[in-house]
Design an enzyme around this catalytic site. Structure first.
Site, PDB file in Angstrom:
ATOM      1  N   SER A  27      -4.421   2.283   6.824  1.00 19.46           N
ATOM      2  CA  SER A  27      -4.603   2.434   5.387  1.00 19.46           C
ATOM      3  C   SER A  27      -3.888   3.627   4.787  1.00 19.46           C
ATOM      4  CB  SER A  27      -6.096   2.492   5.023  1.00 19.46           C
ATOM      5  OG  SER A  27      -6.259   2.172   3.666  1.00 19.46           O
ATOM      6  N   SER A  28      -2.603   3.731   5.109  1.00 18.17           N
ATOM      7  CA  SER A  28      -1.779   4.742   4.445  1.00 18.17           C
ATOM      8  C   SER A  28      -1.717   4.490   2.945  1.00 18.17           C
ATOM      9  CB  SER A  28      -0.374   4.741   5.038  1.00 18.17           C
ATOM     10  OG  SER A  28       0.241   3.461   4.908  1.00 18.17           O
ATOM     11  N   GLU A  88      -3.937  -1.138  -6.103  1.00 19.04           N
ATOM     12  CA  GLU A  88      -3.419  -1.964  -5.013  1.00 19.04           C
ATOM     13  C   GLU A  88      -3.436  -3.438  -5.359  1.00 19.04           C
ATOM     14  OE1 GLU A  88      -3.690  -2.153  -0.170  1.00 19.04           O
ATOM     15  OE2 GLU A  88      -4.141  -0.358  -1.329  1.00 19.04           O
ATOM     16  N   ASP A 134     -10.947   0.129   2.273  1.00 13.37           N
ATOM     17  CA  ASP A 134     -10.070   1.263   2.555  1.00 13.37           C
ATOM     18  C   ASP A 134     -10.245   2.381   1.539  1.00 13.37           C
ATOM     19  OD1 ASP A 134      -9.174  -0.343   4.581  1.00 13.37           O
ATOM     20  OD2 ASP A 134      -7.325  -0.924   3.561  1.00 13.37           O
TER      21      ASP A 134
END
Length: 363
Positions: free
Chosen positions: A110-111, A144, A156
């Site tokens: 989960s960068s 996102e 995340d």
């Protein structure tokens, strides 16, 4: 005298490991992630020219802060994570955002959420928006899903914002309940070894979205709002198409494994955790079909070298596996997995010895 308005703020947010509870967030189930020590830093400074400048290493992008959506056409994907947060927070100030990170990209750690959440906390502090941590989390989810176009269930971003030292976060996406659960493997002579297969993992390549759609279709056919509300008997009885039955079986059984994992932690029954990790991987491999050969080899080899249990973590189709390993066997597991990869002609994997760290904050 009032404090002067800051011109620069740095936000810090971690990547994450999901211990167990994979592909159940968007199915209304329960998950148990923890925040990594590896973080992304976003240094955000004011600009007086109405421009948004985003930089990372040698890469740089510039657009109009007041016409951001229009200027994003053709922008690099990594820029969209930053811009999406600003759009979600309804910010149109001129800003310079400089990104640095030691969260591995494409490793399923989960960068992307680390990037979004670091930007969110920095912009909130710099501009004095006064948003709550939950509001910053929701803005990061919107970035996102809406701007990047990657399907996300919110796991995340939740752990990146709300991580705590020596704890994992039990997230119930059916009820909204959240609970910090003590998770300190080192105190029990154990370590969590993250094995980055270096097989690139992207949520926008279609596989993740296809699994989500299949799961939602299975829930519709079973007549339940989410798959987490189905039972094993329903999955057997209702005559689902074979593929959808496998997807449903994974979700129903995975939620049960999360509950058993949490119960074992509360009872200090660490020996019970390994079989649950193993069963989770088998279900993800055979039922949800999101593993790959590299992940399977990493998991199997880690077990053979002394891990109590292991499984893939994250969305799958590459990325990382995790193994719960006695501290004295960590070196042996690393060596065995590396040899197994090299023997197959693959690039050597990378490793992180992970322990739970804090969530997003101003650095």
């Amino acid at each position: 005298m009032p404090e002067p308005t800051p011109r620069t703020v740095t936000g810090v947010a971690p990547g994450r490991v999901n211990l167990i509870g994979e592909h159940v967030d968007y199915n209304g189930g329960r998950c148990l992630p923890f925040a990594l020590r590896q973080t992304t830093c976003a240094r955000v400074a004011r600009r007086d020219d109405g421009r948004l400048v985003v930089a990372s290493g040698e890469d740089r992008w510039e657009g109009r802060a007041t016409d951001l959506e229009e200027d994003l056409d053709g922008a690099p994907g990594w820029v969209r994570y930053v811009a999406g947060v600003l759009l979600a927070l309804e910010v149109s100030d001129g800003l310079e955002v400089v990104i640095s990170s030691d969260v591995p990209i494409g490793a399923g750690l989960s960068s992307s959420a680390a990037l979004e959440c670091s930007v969110a906390v920095a912009v909130d502090a710099l501009l004095g928006l006064g948003r709550t941590s939950d509001e910053l989390e929701r803005a990061s989810v919107r970035a996102e899903s809406e701007t990047v176009g990657a399907p996300t269930g919110g796991l995340d971003q939740a752990i990146s914002v709300h991580g705590e030292e020596a704890h994992a976060l039990l997230l119930d996406f059916g009820t909204g309940r959240r609970e910090q659960v003590r998770f300190d493997p080192a105190a029990h002579g154990l370590g969590v070894l993250v094995i980055d297969t270096r097989v690139s993992h992207e949520l926008t390549d279609g596989g993740y979205g296809q699994r989500r759609d299949e799961a939602w279709e299975a829930a519709r056919l079973l007549g339940v709002p989410t798959l987490a509300e189905a039972t094993q008997g329903m999955v057997y009885r209702e005559g689902l198409p074979e593929t959808l039955a496998r997807r449903a079986w994974h979700v129903v059984s995975e939620v049960q494994r999360v509950d058993a994992f949490v119960d074992a932690l509360r009872a200090d029954d660490w020996a019970a955790l390994g079989p649950l990790l193993d069963a989770s991987h088998t279900s993800l491999r055979d039922g949800y079909e999101v593993s790959c050969e590299e992940l399977d080899v990493a998991v199997e080899t880690a077990r053979e070298a002394g891990a109590l249990g292991a499984r893939m973590t994250g969305g799958g189709f590459g990325g990382s596996a995790i193994a719960l390993v006695p501290l004295e066997r960590l070196g042996a597991v690393r060596t065995a997995v590396t040899h197994a990869f090299v023997a197959r002609g693959w690039a050597s994997p990378d490793f992180i010895e992970a322990d739970p760290g804090p969530g997003a904050r101003v650095g």
